[in-house]
Design an enzyme around this catalytic site. Structure first.
Site, PDB file in Angstrom:
ATOM      1  N   ARG A   1       0.625  -8.513  14.085  1.00  0.00           N
ATOM      2  CA  ARG A   1      -0.064  -7.661  13.320  1.00  0.00           C
ATOM      3  C   ARG A   1      -0.833  -8.193  12.198  1.00  0.00           C
ATOM      4  O   ARG A   1      -2.005  -7.594  11.973  1.00  0.00           O
ATOM      5  CB  ARG A   1       1.126  -6.607  12.371  1.00  0.00           C
ATOM      6  CG  ARG A   1       2.003  -5.722  13.075  1.00  0.00           C
ATOM      7  CD  ARG A   1       3.104  -5.373  12.353  1.00  0.00           C
ATOM      8  NE  ARG A   1       2.976  -4.358  11.253  1.00  0.00           N
ATOM      9  CZ  ARG A   1       3.902  -4.203  10.302  1.00  0.00           C
ATOM     10  NH1 ARG A   1       4.991  -4.785  10.444  1.00  0.00           N
ATOM     11  NH2 ARG A   1       3.623  -3.227   9.287  1.00  0.00           N
TER      12      ARG A   1
ATOM     13  N   ARG B   1      -8.454   1.385  10.128  1.00  0.00           N
ATOM     14  CA  ARG B   1      -8.085   0.142  10.479  1.00  0.00           C
ATOM     15  C   ARG B   1      -9.038  -0.442  11.313  1.00  0.00           C
ATOM     16  O   ARG B   1      -8.735  -1.832  11.655  1.00  0.00           O
ATOM     17  CB  ARG B   1      -6.825   0.009  11.165  1.00  0.00           C
ATOM     18  CG  ARG B   1      -5.477  -0.340  10.184  1.00  0.00           C
ATOM     19  CD  ARG B   1      -4.246   0.015  11.163  1.00  0.00           C
ATOM     20  NE  ARG B   1      -3.188  -0.949  10.659  1.00  0.00           N
ATOM     21  CZ  ARG B   1      -2.069  -0.180  10.165  1.00  0.00           C
ATOM     22  NH1 ARG B   1      -2.118   0.942   9.709  1.00  0.00           N
ATOM     23  NH2 ARG B   1      -0.954  -1.076   9.671  1.00  0.00           N
TER      24      ARG B   1
ATOM     25  N   ARG C   1      12.547  -2.290  10.687  1.00  0.00           N
ATOM     26  CA  ARG C   1      11.741  -2.084  11.647  1.00  0.00           C
ATOM     27  C   ARG C   1      11.508  -3.085  12.582  1.00  0.00           C
ATOM     28  O   ARG C   1      11.354  -4.159  12.275  1.00  0.00           O
ATOM     29  CB  ARG C   1      10.207  -1.800  10.741  1.00  0.00           C
ATOM     30  CG  ARG C   1      10.237  -0.436  10.376  1.00  0.00           C
ATOM     31  CD  ARG C   1       8.866  -0.065   9.613  1.00  0.00           C
ATOM     32  NE  ARG C   1       7.650  -0.480  10.133  1.00  0.00           N
ATOM     33  CZ  ARG C   1       6.536  -0.405   9.546  1.00  0.00           C
ATOM     34  NH1 ARG C   1       6.448   0.248   8.685  1.00  0.00           N
ATOM     35  NH2 ARG C   1       5.469  -0.696   9.999  1.00  0.00           N
TER      36      ARG C   1
ATOM     37  N   LYS D   1       0.695  -1.070   0.130  1.00  0.00           N
ATOM     38  CA  LYS D   1       0.051  -0.118   0.051  1.00  0.00           C
ATOM     39  C   LYS D   1       0.821   1.168   0.019  1.00  0.00           C
ATOM     40  O   LYS D   1       0.486   2.227  -0.679  1.00  0.00           O
ATOM     41  CB  LYS D   1      -0.945  -0.060   1.190  1.00  0.00           C
ATOM     42  CG  LYS D   1      -2.013  -1.153   1.427  1.00  0.00           C
ATOM     43  CD  LYS D   1      -2.729  -0.974   2.485  1.00  0.00           C
ATOM     44  CE  LYS D   1      -1.942  -0.672   4.009  1.00  0.00           C
ATOM     45  NZ  LYS D   1      -1.158  -2.055   4.541  1.00  0.00           N
TER      46      LYS D   1
ATOM     47  N   ARG E   1      12.105  -6.143   4.336  1.00  0.00           N
ATOM     48  CA  ARG E   1      11.991  -4.735   4.093  1.00  0.00           C
ATOM     49  C   ARG E   1      13.071  -3.894   5.182  1.00  0.00           C
ATOM     50  O   ARG E   1      13.436  -4.348   6.327  1.00  0.00           O
ATOM     51  CB  ARG E   1      10.670  -4.143   4.384  1.00  0.00           C
ATOM     52  CG  ARG E   1      10.490  -2.574   4.453  1.00  0.00           C
ATOM     53  CD  ARG E   1       8.982  -2.466   4.436  1.00  0.00           C
ATOM     54  NE  ARG E   1       8.231  -2.554   5.673  1.00  0.00           N
ATOM     55  CZ  ARG E   1       7.016  -2.486   5.850  1.00  0.00           C
ATOM     56  NH1 ARG E   1       6.383  -2.127   4.911  1.00  0.00           N
ATOM     57  NH2 ARG E   1       6.174  -2.629   6.844  1.00  0.00           N
TER      58      ARG E   1
HETATM   59  P1  AMP Z   1       1.884   0.881   9.353  1.00  0.00           P
HETATM   60  O1  AMP Z   1       3.352   1.605   8.654  1.00  0.00           O
HETATM   61  O2  AMP Z   1       0.632   1.218   8.350  1.00  0.00           O
HETATM   62  O3  AMP Z   1       2.312  -0.570   9.003  1.00  0.00           O
HETATM   63  O4  AMP Z   1       1.673   0.935  10.828  1.00  0.00           O
HETATM   64  C1  AMP Z   1       2.774   0.799  11.775  1.00  0.00           C
HETATM   65  C2  AMP Z   1       1.907   0.548  13.150  1.00  0.00           C
HETATM   66  O5  AMP Z   1       1.212   1.756  13.431  1.00  0.00           O
HETATM   67  C3  AMP Z   1       0.569  -0.218  13.228  1.00  0.00           C
HETATM   68  O6  AMP Z   1       1.214  -1.712  13.683  1.00  0.00           O
HETATM   69  C4  AMP Z   1      -0.080   0.385  14.397  1.00  0.00           C
HETATM   70  O7  AMP Z   1       0.617   0.056  15.590  1.00  0.00           O
HETATM   71  C5  AMP Z   1       0.383   1.746  14.248  1.00  0.00           C
HETATM   72  N1  AMP Z   1      -0.782   2.416  13.369  1.00  0.00           N
HETATM   73  C6  AMP Z   1      -0.694   2.736  12.020  1.00  0.00           C
HETATM   74  N2  AMP Z   1      -2.040   3.252  11.710  1.00  0.00           N
HETATM   75  C7  AMP Z   1      -3.032   2.997  12.778  1.00  0.00           C
HETATM   76  C8  AMP Z   1      -4.236   3.079  12.570  1.00  0.00           C
HETATM   77  N3  AMP Z   1      -4.874   3.614  11.640  1.00  0.00           N
HETATM   78  N4  AMP Z   1      -4.868   2.706  13.690  1.00  0.00           N
HETATM   79  C9  AMP Z   1      -4.180   2.149  14.967  1.00  0.00           C
HETATM   80  N5  AMP Z   1      -3.038   2.008  14.733  1.00  0.00           N
HETATM   81  C10 AMP Z   1      -1.975   2.266  13.479  1.00  0.00           C
END
Ligand code: AMP
Length: 234
Positions: free
Chosen positions: A174, A91, A163, A16, A130
């Site tokens: 996740r 989410r 990460r 994404k 990654r």
């Molecule tokens: P991402 O970079 O989108 O994979 O997000 C990394 C982490 O940020 C996730 O595993 C959550 O801990 C937090 N996070 C990102 N977006 C959200 C969201 N919309 N709601 C809750 N936690 C989020």
């Protein structure tokens, strides 16, 4: 010219973020990534980031009240009405409902929700390989998207890192959280007729073509057309 407003939905590692960056460049839209915003906030040692950090390290969702206000502020500050791609938000059902309310209040109409249907095998391969620039957040991959110099970002020369939440235990968490909290949004957006499914297992360029075809119609003379962006370049 019509601007495009999209949500990208799919598991972590579905691509994404990579596609949102590509589209943001081509359409001059905003790329609104809740994950990037949270990581930036942690980097700057802001109170919001400090509250979010432990949830993120464990692969859990950050509480709705923290994330919703952060993203809504960003959407509301888009005063020149640029298009946007929402990446990683919403989410949860609660986030989706709140987003609907705010968009209705502000007269914002969503064009589509793009679902990146992706196998677990692809997700595990992408996330474990990654590497991310600590400085600008650009993404690389150990097998198919290597930087020119090992460990160094091509764009800003920042250091690359793995990460913490891309390590096996957090990945498992996740994926479980995605299944329980985020997949219900698929039927939510299907009901509203906005859902478009693309194959998230495809490589970057192929997935990009599929998004263009399914979401916006044909690419014509360097401008989006097929009735999507009706301007005189078509
Ligand atoms: P991402 O970079 O989108 O994979 O997000 C990394 C982490 O940020 C996730 O595993 C959550 O801990 C937090 N996070 C990102 N977006 C959200 C969201 N919309 N709601 C809750 N936690 C989020």
């Amino acid at each position: 010219m019509k601007t495009i407003k999209l949500i990208f939905l799919g598991p972590p590692g579905a691509g994404k973020g990579t596609q949102a960056v590509n589209l943001a460049v081509q359409w001059e839209t905003l790329h609104i990534s809740s994950g990037d915003m949270l990581r930036e906030s942690i980097k700057n040692k802001e109170p919001l980031g400090l509250k979010a950090k432990n949830y993120m390290l464990k692969g859990e969702l950050v509480p709705d009240n923290i994330v919703i206000s952060m993203v809504m502020e960003k959407i509301s500050s888009n005063t020149n009405n640029k298009g946007f791609v929402l990446d990683g938000f919403p989410r949860t059902s609660n986030q989706a409902k709140k987003l609907d309310t705010v968009m209705a209040d502000e007269g914002i109409i969503l064009d589509a929700v793009v679902y990146f249907e992706t196998s677990e095998e692809t997700v595990l391969r992408r996330l474990s390989g990654r590497r991310v620039c600590r400085n600008c957040g650009a993404n690389y991959h150990l097998t198919n998207m290597l930087p020119k110099i090992a460990g160094v970002c091509d764009k800003c020369k920042g250091p690359l890192y793995h990460r913490e939440d891309d390590k096996p235990e957090a990945i498992r968490k996740r994926l479980e959280v995605y299944k329980n909290k985020t997949t219900p949004l698929l039927s939510y957006y299907k009901k509203s007729g906005l859902l478009k499914t693309i194959n998230g297992d495809l490589e970057v360029q192929e997935a990009f073509e599929e998004i263009k075809n399914k979401v916006t119609g044909a690419w014509c003379s360097g401008a989006w057309c097929s009735g999507f962006l009706k301007d005189d370049t078509c």
